[in-house]
Enzyme design. Structure first.
Site, PDB file in Angstrom:
ATOM      1  N   TYR A 146     -31.710  71.539  26.909  1.00 15.72           N
ATOM      2  CA  TYR A 146     -31.805  70.907  28.227  1.00 15.72           C
ATOM      3  C   TYR A 146     -31.970  71.918  29.367  1.00 15.72           C
ATOM      4  CZ  TYR A 146     -30.355  66.530  25.983  1.00 15.72           C
ATOM      5  OH  TYR A 146     -30.276  65.415  25.188  1.00 15.72           O
ATOM      6  N   LYS A 195     -28.482  73.066  13.009  1.00 19.22           N
ATOM      7  CA  LYS A 195     -29.650  72.786  12.155  1.00 19.22           C
ATOM      8  C   LYS A 195     -30.119  74.145  11.632  1.00 19.22           C
ATOM      9  CE  LYS A 195     -32.806  70.031  10.407  1.00 19.22           C
ATOM     10  NZ  LYS A 195     -32.510  69.023   9.373  1.00 19.22           N
ATOM     11  N   ASP A 227     -28.243  66.360  11.074  1.00 21.46           N
ATOM     12  CA  ASP A 227     -28.677  65.067  10.516  1.00 21.46           C
ATOM     13  C   ASP A 227     -27.586  64.492   9.609  1.00 21.46           C
ATOM     14  OD1 ASP A 227     -29.232  67.257   8.878  1.00 21.46           O
ATOM     15  OD2 ASP A 227     -31.222  66.581   8.277  1.00 21.46           O
ATOM     16  N   ASP A 255     -22.921  59.800  21.872  1.00 21.97           N
ATOM     17  CA  ASP A 255     -23.217  58.369  22.034  1.00 21.97           C
ATOM     18  C   ASP A 255     -22.900  57.618  20.741  1.00 21.97           C
ATOM     19  OD1 ASP A 255     -24.203  58.737  24.639  1.00 21.97           O
ATOM     20  OD2 ASP A 255     -25.849  57.325  24.326  1.00 21.97           O
TER      21      ASP A 255
HETATM   22  C1  IPM Z   1     -24.826  62.370  29.296  1.00 24.20           C
HETATM   23  C2  IPM Z   1     -26.128  61.832  29.824  1.00 24.20           C
HETATM   24  C3  IPM Z   1     -26.862  62.955  30.544  1.00 24.20           C
HETATM   25  C4  IPM Z   1     -27.044  64.084  29.555  1.00 24.20           C
HETATM   26  C5  IPM Z   1     -28.204  62.544  31.174  1.00 24.20           C
HETATM   27  C6  IPM Z   1     -28.028  61.412  32.157  1.00 24.20           C
HETATM   28  C7  IPM Z   1     -28.924  63.701  31.805  1.00 24.20           C
HETATM   29  O1  IPM Z   1     -26.883  61.300  28.800  1.00 24.20           O
HETATM   30  O2  IPM Z   1     -24.002  62.831  30.108  1.00 24.20           O
HETATM   31  O3  IPM Z   1     -24.640  62.338  28.087  1.00 24.20           O
HETATM   32  O4  IPM Z   1     -27.963  64.041  28.742  1.00 24.20           O
HETATM   33  O5  IPM Z   1     -26.267  65.009  29.582  1.00 24.20           O
HETATM   34 MG    MG Z   2     -25.865  61.180  26.965  1.00 22.08          MG
END
Ligand code: IPM
Ligand code: MG
Length: 361
Positions: A146, A195, A227, A255
């Site tokens: 990122y 990975k 994975d 998530d």
């Molecule tokens: C999180 C969110 C953020 C991230 C996005 C909104 C940039 O998905 O905090 O997990 O990817 O870090």
């Molecule tokens: Mg997120």
């Protein structure tokens, strides 16, 4: 104690859920004799609307001047909101990535546990959910995919988009140390997710994590490919204690880890730098579809405020009181819509905040 809290309510359900967390903090202040002063700041879409940019220098400097930051959520509907017609570096998410970087918040702690009261909301088979789980994902937050260089170029009619996944040994070492330190206070197991069968950055990750492990002989270290980790999370989540991983892997796995608790509305998070300073936010997003309807689940934000009390303010009894109040309200059968099940009492976002505040004695 006097504490100054920078508050970024943000977009979508952000203002509602943060409002409830502030209600709970005010109750804590009253019961335990503290004084919490709030400095409300804009970030994300609301900052774009007010100032044309998702994050201003003013917001960064006022966050730095605070003892901790409490945040809601940022962003809107990516297909319909005008914010997503702007160049990528001016969109709401750029504000969030920018503030994490500006405040040096490299360690993102996302605890995920199955509340026995919500076992029915867990989408896993009962034979799996009945074993329960209690894990913490330690996501590296200011490096990796990122934050690597990115570009989109067109050459001879071919468009190429490039993102780079970069880590230095130092960046890996500091997050690994955090993971082992936390594991020492938990069940003393670290699963490092990478990975390494494909990526150079993962091979360096594995080497450095293994080196750091030598300083923590009491902690068991295992390496797991990302994975396989995604699969193990739904097959046998009870095996995990602390998982430490790269920025994007942690984004995705957290998530997944939240969903198996029943709802992403239950998952708090803390983003820390090398000191006790941190930014506390729910792991979930701004949920524009239910914004402004007083329906959102404020529990993740309230539990994030509890993490703030614990990690930034060293207020252990106060943090326990908030966490116990959440359990108490769940025990009494109160649920927001996302965690509702038969026989329970469905309440609004603000009612949930009232109930949790009232349960802090
Ligand atoms: C999180 C969110 C953020 C991230 C996005 C909104 C940039 O998905 O905090 O997990 O990817 O870090
Ligand atoms: Mg997120």
């Amino acid at each position: 104690m006097n504490k100054k809290i920078a508050v970024i309510k943000g977009d979508g359900i952000g203002p509602e859920i943060v409002g409830e967390a502030m209600k709970v903090l005010d109750k804590v202040a009253q019961v335990y004799g503290h004084n919490f002063e709030y400095d409300q700041l804009l970030m994300g879409g609301c900052s774009i609307d007010a100032y044309g940019v998702p994050l201003t220098d003013e917001t960064v400097s006022r966050c730095k001047a605070a003892d901790a930051v409490l945040m809601g959520s940022i962003g809107g509907d990516t297909t319909t909101s005008p914010w997503y017609k702007l160049p990528a570096n001016l969109r709401p998410e750029a504000g969030l990535l920018g503030i994490r970087k500006a405040l040096g918040l490299f360690a993102n702690l996302r605890p995920s546990r199955l509340y026995p009261q919500l076992a029915g909301a867990c989408p896993l088979k009962e034979e799996i959910s009945s074993r329960g789980f209690d894990m913490l994902i330690m996501r590296e937050l200011t490096g990796g995919l990122y934050f690597g260089e990115r570009k989109t170029v067109e050459e001879n009619g071919v468009t190429t988009a490039v993102d780079t996944l970069t880590y230095t040994d130092g960046e890996i070492r500091r997050i690994a140390v955090k993971a082992f330190e936390v594991a020492m206070k938990r069940r003393k197991k670290v699963t490092s997710v990478d990975k390494a069968n494909v990526l150079d950055s993962s091979r360096l990750w594995r080497k450095i994590v293994t080196e750091v492990a030598a300083d923590y002989p009491e902690v068991t270290l295992e390496h797991m490919l990302v994975d396989n980790s995604a699969m193990q999370l739904v097959k046998d989540p009870a095996q995990f204690d602390v998982m430490v991983t790269e920025n994007m892997f942690g984004d995705i796995l957290s998530d997944e880890a939240s969903m198996i608790t029943g709802s992403i509305g239950m998952l708090p998070s803390a983003s820390m730098n090398e000191t006790k300073f941190g930014l506390y936010e729910p792991s979930g997003g701004s949920a524009p579809d239910i914004a402004g309807q007083n329906k959102a689940n404020p529990i993740a934000t309230i539990l994030s405020a509890a993490m703030m009390l614990r990690f930034s303010f060293d207020m252990q009894a106060e943090a326990d009181a908030v966490e116990n109040a959440v359990e108490n309200v769940l025990d009494n059968g109160f649920r927001t819509g996302d965690i509702m099940s038969d026989g329970m009492k469905c309440v609004s976002c603000s009612q949930m905040g009232d109930l949790i505040s009232a349960a802090i004695k």
